[in-house]
Design a protein around this motif. Sequence first.
Motif, PDB file in Angstrom:
ATOM      1  N   VAL A 166      -7.688  -0.089  -7.976  1.00 32.72           N
ATOM      2  CA  VAL A 166      -6.952   0.432  -6.821  1.00 32.72           C
ATOM      3  C   VAL A 166      -7.984   0.894  -5.806  1.00 32.72           C
ATOM      4  O   VAL A 166      -8.869   1.697  -6.126  1.00 32.72           O
ATOM      5  N   GLU A 218      -8.920   3.008  -2.609  1.00 32.59           N
ATOM      6  CA  GLU A 218      -8.484   4.159  -1.817  1.00 32.59           C
ATOM      7  C   GLU A 218      -9.401   4.224  -0.596  1.00 32.59           C
ATOM      8  O   GLU A 218     -10.609   4.388  -0.744  1.00 32.59           O
ATOM      9  N   TRP A 219      -8.808   4.043   0.587  1.00 33.89           N
ATOM     10  CA  TRP A 219      -9.583   3.965   1.833  1.00 33.89           C
ATOM     11  C   TRP A 219      -9.072   5.044   2.768  1.00 33.89           C
ATOM     12  O   TRP A 219      -7.898   5.068   3.114  1.00 33.89           O
ATOM     13  N   ALA A 220      -9.983   5.926   3.181  1.00 36.32           N
ATOM     14  CA  ALA A 220      -9.617   7.024   4.076  1.00 36.32           C
ATOM     15  C   ALA A 220     -10.456   6.977   5.340  1.00 36.32           C
ATOM     16  O   ALA A 220     -11.627   6.598   5.311  1.00 36.32           O
ATOM     17  N   ASN A 249       0.482   5.707   0.995  1.00 36.32           N
ATOM     18  CA  ASN A 249      -0.377   6.784   1.458  1.00 36.32           C
ATOM     19  C   ASN A 249      -0.988   7.476   0.251  1.00 36.32           C
ATOM     20  O   ASN A 249      -0.362   7.597  -0.799  1.00 36.32           O
ATOM     21  N   CYS A 250      -2.215   7.949   0.410  1.00 32.51           N
ATOM     22  CA  CYS A 250      -2.897   8.678  -0.659  1.00 32.51           C
ATOM     23  C   CYS A 250      -2.214  10.019  -0.885  1.00 32.51           C
ATOM     24  O   CYS A 250      -1.578  10.571   0.014  1.00 32.51           O
ATOM     25  N   GLU A 255      -3.824   3.543  -0.380  1.00 24.01           N
ATOM     26  CA  GLU A 255      -4.218   2.977  -1.672  1.00 24.01           C
ATOM     27  C   GLU A 255      -3.552   1.615  -1.793  1.00 24.01           C
ATOM     28  O   GLU A 255      -2.374   1.471  -1.439  1.00 24.01           O
ATOM     29  N   THR A 256      -4.312   0.643  -2.267  1.00 21.88           N
ATOM     30  CA  THR A 256      -3.760  -0.684  -2.476  1.00 21.88           C
ATOM     31  C   THR A 256      -4.445  -1.324  -3.679  1.00 21.88           C
ATOM     32  O   THR A 256      -5.647  -1.119  -3.897  1.00 21.88           O
ATOM     33  N   HIS A 265     -13.173   4.195  -2.051  1.00 25.63           N
ATOM     34  CA  HIS A 265     -13.402   4.273  -3.492  1.00 25.63           C
ATOM     35  C   HIS A 265     -12.550   3.232  -4.203  1.00 25.63           C
ATOM     36  O   HIS A 265     -11.456   2.904  -3.757  1.00 25.63           O
ATOM     37  N   TYR A 270       0.856  -1.186   0.000  1.00 28.44           N
ATOM     38  CA  TYR A 270       0.000   0.000   0.000  1.00 28.44           C
ATOM     39  C   TYR A 270       0.886   1.228   0.000  1.00 28.44           C
ATOM     40  O   TYR A 270       2.094   1.142   0.215  1.00 28.44           O
ATOM     41  N   PRO A 275     -12.609   7.583  -9.710  1.00 28.75           N
ATOM     42  CA  PRO A 275     -13.025   6.980  -8.447  1.00 28.75           C
ATOM     43  C   PRO A 275     -14.510   6.618  -8.449  1.00 28.75           C
ATOM     44  O   PRO A 275     -15.348   7.397  -8.897  1.00 28.75           O
ATOM     45  N   CYS A 295      -5.053   7.613   5.108  1.00 30.80           N
ATOM     46  CA  CYS A 295      -5.591   7.225   3.806  1.00 30.80           C
ATOM     47  C   CYS A 295      -4.553   6.350   3.119  1.00 30.80           C
ATOM     48  O   CYS A 295      -3.373   6.677   3.115  1.00 30.80           O
TER      49      CYS A 295
END
Length: 156
Positions: free
Chosen positions: A129, A131-133, A28-29, A148-149, A79, A26, A86, A146
Amino acid sequence: MDSKLLTCFSLFALVFLSCTNAAITYRNCKGPTPVGVINSLGVSECTASPCQVKQGHNYTITVNFTITESTDHAFADVHGVVAGVPVEFPLPQKNGCESGLVCPLKAQGTYVYKSTLPILKEYPAIGVVVEWALNDAKSGGNTIWCFETPIHVVSG
């Protein structure tokens, strides 16, 4: 379109290899500096990135993090990003304080956030991808963390 998506996904996967925690990669966003730091990240039934997630199954995301500022609230926003676009993944519980966290969160505290992400049968079998915040307000406010993976949705 397919070659663009493949190229985009491949680039994301290569970038994610630079930030590895166990077998889950992962990063960071992009955006404002978060007020928390992810210490570890886990995804149920996933031992290597990109995670292979099956349509019609649920997956538990576990994030161990430390926060640098106190907050009374925590709200999740998830997202899937495909070709730079997204698309919201609906969560059963967006309120982090009702999803395993005990609020208020205190500055310098370490916490474990857990949430379930349903992979609906309607989702296409495709690389995406995630994106989890986790934010300290429903809108506006600070980003606590946040990430991204990459994942790959496969037929269930």
